[in-house]
Design an enzyme around this catalytic site. Structure first.
Site, PDB file in Angstrom:
ATOM      1  N   GLU A  17      23.965  -8.499 -11.758  1.00 47.72           N
ATOM      2  CA  GLU A  17      24.332  -7.085 -11.792  1.00 47.72           C
ATOM      3  C   GLU A  17      25.010  -6.680 -10.485  1.00 47.72           C
ATOM      4  O   GLU A  17      24.366  -6.658  -9.426  1.00 47.72           O
ATOM      5  CB  GLU A  17      23.094  -6.226 -12.020  1.00 47.72           C
ATOM      6  N   LYS A  77       1.733 -10.080 -18.517  1.00 44.85           N
ATOM      7  CA  LYS A  77       3.117  -9.968 -19.007  1.00 44.85           C
ATOM      8  C   LYS A  77       3.425  -8.616 -19.662  1.00 44.85           C
ATOM      9  O   LYS A  77       4.285  -8.541 -20.540  1.00 44.85           O
ATOM     10  CB  LYS A  77       3.447 -11.096 -20.009  1.00 44.85           C
ATOM     11  N   ASP A 109       7.681 -16.318 -11.923  1.00 45.91           N
ATOM     12  CA  ASP A 109       7.787 -16.115 -13.364  1.00 45.91           C
ATOM     13  C   ASP A 109       8.491 -14.780 -13.637  1.00 45.91           C
ATOM     14  O   ASP A 109       7.902 -13.711 -13.451  1.00 45.91           O
ATOM     15  CB  ASP A 109       6.375 -16.115 -13.976  1.00 45.91           C
ATOM     16  N   HIS A 122      28.674   1.964  -8.605  1.00 48.06           N
ATOM     17  CA  HIS A 122      28.768   1.103  -9.776  1.00 48.06           C
ATOM     18  C   HIS A 122      30.194   0.990 -10.289  1.00 48.06           C
ATOM     19  O   HIS A 122      30.609  -0.065 -10.737  1.00 48.06           O
ATOM     20  CB  HIS A 122      27.827   1.607 -10.882  1.00 48.06           C
TER      21      HIS A 122
END
Lengths: 421, 421, 421, 421
Positions: D119, D250, D324, D414
């Site tokens: 990104e 998670k 992770d 951006h």
């Protein structure tokens, strides 16, 4: 049309209103004179009279008679410990359900339960659930945990000071416990857990509160704990607050759901298939099927736990027995489960935040006291049983509403009872 | 000791209880005989008498007199549309605050507000907030939105059928609206939004409900809508439910916080620095400082929005004016903000889920009706103003409690008012 | 011991550390000199070289070779549109699963799916789920909804101004839509919904974004919309922000759960009993039983929706196909359901916040592009199918983990694959 | 138009698709033949070759070269402990920021931090925040708590049995701790807390995990604990599960927010007014003003805590250092605060769920290992420092984005970086 129609609809309404009146001025502050009501802590016939003379512009003699009725005015000072600026009493109708059989750790017999509400169909629905549960042999209940919370907050300059503060508190915990418990004959400080957010420390202080709901008890005890900290702690503190808006007092919170606040009670019953059919007019499978959809609805709408309408039973029970009705906001969360047990239906509620007392609060007022007496649960030694009854009542309500929606009776009940009398 | 001490403490208590009694049997179902109360929808002196004779085992003549007092028993049928199995009325003390100046879109004058509670200090605290707000010129309020929700659920075999169903509903929306609105003279269906979870479709049906709180109205209208769907929709449906436990009815939910349920009202006031000092005994800066900690507490404990104790004001207001007290569970969420405005303090509440009516529900009962009359807000055309007053009252409570905690007065107030009388 | 043991344990560790070093000084700010890295937007061999020379104090030549390997350094400018201050590439291992049969509205064939992860057992587990689902005839999927959100915030002096602003926006909505859409060839503004909190207005702006994930697209379009508002709106505005931290961008939120953000996809399969037995080594009933406990766990721990490990599948899929891995935070919420269908098992996932694109973002980079090509889903016209595959993959993971936990295999799988190689 | 326009818009799209193809059949299961991929645990050149030959229908030789490049194929078995069905590596570009000065309890020097993302603008933004923080003297950090959770669930017939089970567990806790810790040289079981929902008991088992993230470690240890329970507990158990979907593994959860999961770290810095002006191009007041709106947005949209974009920093940091990436879902919650300190700006983040390890997981792979080496935080004794760096990096991101939005630079950044290169 990119803006939702309900927004547009609403704006039309507002606009109609704007056009009728000069809206800008209407919403500005005004410095017109006013005379505030003189506060009254100890009600008397004279003080009540004085207030009503002020209210005569809007309220009629009938209104006054309805609130300041003769029975109420016999002894207005009876309410001194429960309210200020007293003008009378509002009469909330009470219905009775039962017998509700409870096979509990603390509550163990058949109960008649008073419920105060103005919502038609509510008492009838809970009565139906109680009948089904009692026919099934009664509801098993257990008080699993007690712990009313206060969460004072302490503000420091830096993270390091916050850490040093926590270290000091942990080292001094026994003395702090003595300070807290010195303020109460019934409360016990059972746990202190610090939560640090950089330079701010919350102390989650958990208490058992004997037979009282205990919200004031824990405030006073925690205040003593804090004052002991402030007097002795060597770490420089910027300020402190008796409550950091962390405890979940008077509001639903995930903290309450996860760790409990007040009394945590679980209640369950296995309804035989024939009881479901004969008393609830539906089938076990229909209730299970609806249960799955209702569970999905609870997730998708972002509820805390999953249940149907604990609040109805709790509000009616709290008002009828002199509990704090505002606590419905925090108590009405938890879990309702319905699962197959062979051909029968296992139903349970687990409610982590029940706040009730068999002493204190409004329990000593005449009609509230009568509510507790109907239950046989007034006074010392009855707090735990009272909490178990509250959960059992909620289970009755869950059974009844799930059956009604599963069977398609829900709307009809409300039409009949509320509208068409 | 790897298990938390409060758990161990609790287990000790339980064990003491186990040892005293044969716990296993105590919690088993029992098939002892019982006679359920006969349900009564239309109360009479005789029906009340009959119930009390059943309650005489636990309740005394005094208890009966306290609930079934002469005034109540003058016309027990007065309560027929509000309760079943009637045995009397519980008397909740009412205190008065005011005048509270409101400069609102719908409520626009000085109000005296009745509040029913058994919790000491509550009325005094709200009165103090009202005084400060009125001194500051009054509270600006606006009803921003209305939309009571019912969310029926429809179950299909497959995701594809669910999609085809939604397509049909959208195509037929005008006819469905007619069906829904045919049941009510006051309600309007303003929005239907489908939510699909694979083979299950919820329809979020939003209504304006005129001057009523409207929970029954929307149930009946939605039922008609559903029956029209069922009669005409060609997509094979496994089953449907009038409510998929999605609407947030009687419970706090993020759906309610995000999209509103019932009436959404915002209320605000700018308190001049000298008013804060003279009426609240603290400073603007002290209140702002506490506001930051309180906001942090709301996040860390997982509340819905951020506020101090809406529930206190709402419960007292709802009970005093014949609203549904159980709705406190869903109404007591929202946002309180306190921000500097120069030297002064901007305070606001925005409450997305206020459920009140100036008609219907308990509003017609004598003492509740008196509560509405004190406000001057009984009957048609007053629902919106009533919601604005509810929010303004909550703002008073927020101002007062934040000031009390910021100034360190909070505990003292409760000690004085509840304990030491 | 009133303080939990894990707190005390932790403090002991900290204290050991304090004693070893002069902690107070260690945590103070330091004004030692430093030279910040010079920012580089357009990477070249020279710029990479320069950075590594700065890193040589901690990193070895091997480390450099591992990141700035020859293939990467062939054309470092390839990454210019995706990163600044480039020093090389990290190599995340990719495993393949499939064929995964998808019978979707947009994705409709057998897919091989690349998954990038460093967590052992993950790919094997998803492969097992894919095998079971494909044996069962494949997964039905449907893209139900699209709507990437930006939520600019506008601040006013008063509630009244906020209301007037909303009225203006609604009146001008068509022009504002033109302004927004003028910035993009692919995005469409499909909805604008105002949310008022007293003097602050958020506009929930929802867009379809063609085949791109669209986060930048909607930012730029919303900026144009805001600038048009600012240029033309007559209501005095204090300030405005392109994003009011309301949209749920890069974070889990109930707004996303309730209303969707990005693409909402549902995926389901009915697993025959024999497939469950033969491919998953457990029974339908065992999976249903665990499903009930897992659902309870999701409620009690305060999750958003109920699912097992969407995040595992999403992260692996996003990284392998050039999506924004940070979006896992918002995408990994939703609902997994498992229900009986006769003797078989209905399994579904509904995921409201999938953020993927078949164009834009990292999809053009060589190895990420290869990931999309393996799927056959690179480029224009493939965004919707890509979202459906993402959901189907997550369903495979849910099936596999629920089976593993139900059967008691879960731990063994991790022991074998991660530890004992 | 009672149905929202975005729903209608969406339906139009779907309908266009229906009409083009026979939708009903397309979504049905298909029993066409297929050959599943043969699972491969130990990758070799041959196994990779075999997979690619299967993928040749969709993927080109270039695609293969991009994933299965020479460096990767030098030793494909290097990835055996981290992935199954290996076909190559995806190359995620890495940018570098720094030096970032950290004055932490565990991390204490100037760091260069690798961040892996596709990104645009992300690395530049974090670099800017790091520069401002370092100019201000650096970021203070402290690891406040560790505790990775596993929450096995145990199912009983009755509430009573559940209670007896808890009693047994508490009595046997020392032996159970031994059983759990026998499986690991590094993990310690620091707390076991039972949560009862009627007949189901969850045990919240908290571990410290040394320098590893520890998710597998706690699974294996808890499995041993459960097996010891099953072997010795006299209370009849219906079934048990290694994880009751309660731990927040998670996924974002309020349990994690309230009690922490993994490592809890707080990080803060006071930015002098002139640093804000010179490095961030805005003012302290502008950042504070936006902070209030952003906080409001976090409440109204139902986030867990309040922060801007932890996920961006975490994902980039996790991927670059072999953590992770799926754990971003649970780690990306917490609190960002910005408050005035005189004329300066206090900024902090407190992150309760950081899951990182300096050993284990993906940390041993060549390029991930290089990422850790750049930080100087690979191997034993570095886990706590690594967590502190993760939080400090997130703080840099919060500072930069809040400044950008406050100053109106956000969109421009951006536009420039992502679109116009």
């Amino acid at each position: 049309m990119t803006v939702p129609s309900h927004i547009i609809e609403m704006l039309k309404k507002l606009r109609a209103r704007y056009e009728a009146e000069p809206i800008q001025e209407q919403m500005l502050p005004s410095d017109a004179e006013f005379t505030t009501l003189r506060p009254v802590r100890k009600a008397s016939e004279a003080s009540v009279e004085k207030y009503w003379s002020r209210l005569s512009e809007t309220a009629s003699a009938d209104d006054r008679a309805a609130l300041a009725d003769p029975l109420t005015m016999e002894a207005p000072d009876r309410y001194n410990a429960n309210i200020e600026n007293f003008i009378g009493t509002v009469k909330v109708p009470v219905g009775i359900i039962g017998p509700l059989r409870i096979n509990g750790l603390n509550a163990h017999r058949d109960f008649h339960v008073p419920m105060a509400t103005t919502e038609a169909a509510l008492v009838a629905s809970y009565a139906r659930g109680a009948y089904a549960a009692t026919k099934a042999g009664g509801i098993s209940t257990a008080l699993l945990y007690e712990g009313v919370i206060r969460t004072p907050a302490f503000v420091f300059d830096t993270l390091l000071d916050a850490g040093l503060f926590v270290e000091w508190v942990v080292r001094e915990i026994d003395a702090l416990k003595v300070a807290a418990e010195s303020t109460t004959g019934h409360g016990q400080l059972v746990s202190v857990e610090p939560v640090i957010d950089n330079n701010i420390v919350f102390l989650i202080c958990r208490y058992t509160t004997g037979d009282a709901a205990g919200q004031n008890m824990v405030t006073i005890a925690t205040n003593a704990l804090c004052e002991d900290i402030v007097a002795r702690c060597p770490v420089a503190m910027k300020t402190w607050y008796i409550e950091g808006n962390f405890s979940g007092d008077k509001k639903a919170s995930f903290l309450g759901l996860v760790t409990g606040r007040g009394r945590k009670v679980s209640a369950s019953v296995v309804l035989p298939a024939d009881v479901v059919q004969s008393t609830l007019g539906t089938s076990v499978q229909a209730m299970l099927d609806y249960g799955q959809v209702a569970n999905l609805g609870s997730h998708l709408s972002g509820q805390l736990g999953a249940q149907a309408h604990f609040a109805n039973g709790l509000a009616a029970f709290y008002i009828a027995t002199g509990q704090d009705a505002a606590c419905v906001a925090e108590s009405a969360i938890g879990i309702t489960r319905m699962e197959p047990r062979g051909d029968d239906l296992f139903c349970s509620v687990t409610m982590p935040n029940i706040l009730v007392g068999s002493v204190g609060g409004g329990t000593g007022l005449p009609s509230q006291s009568a509510g507790l007496n109907i239950l046989g649960l007034k006074g010392a030694g009855k707090g735990a049983a009272l909490a178990e009854v509250a959960a059992a009542v909620c289970l009755c309500g869950e059974i009844s509403i799930v059956a009604a929606i599963a069977a398609g009776h829900f709307t009809r009940a409300h039409e009949n009872l509320a509208r068409q009398r």
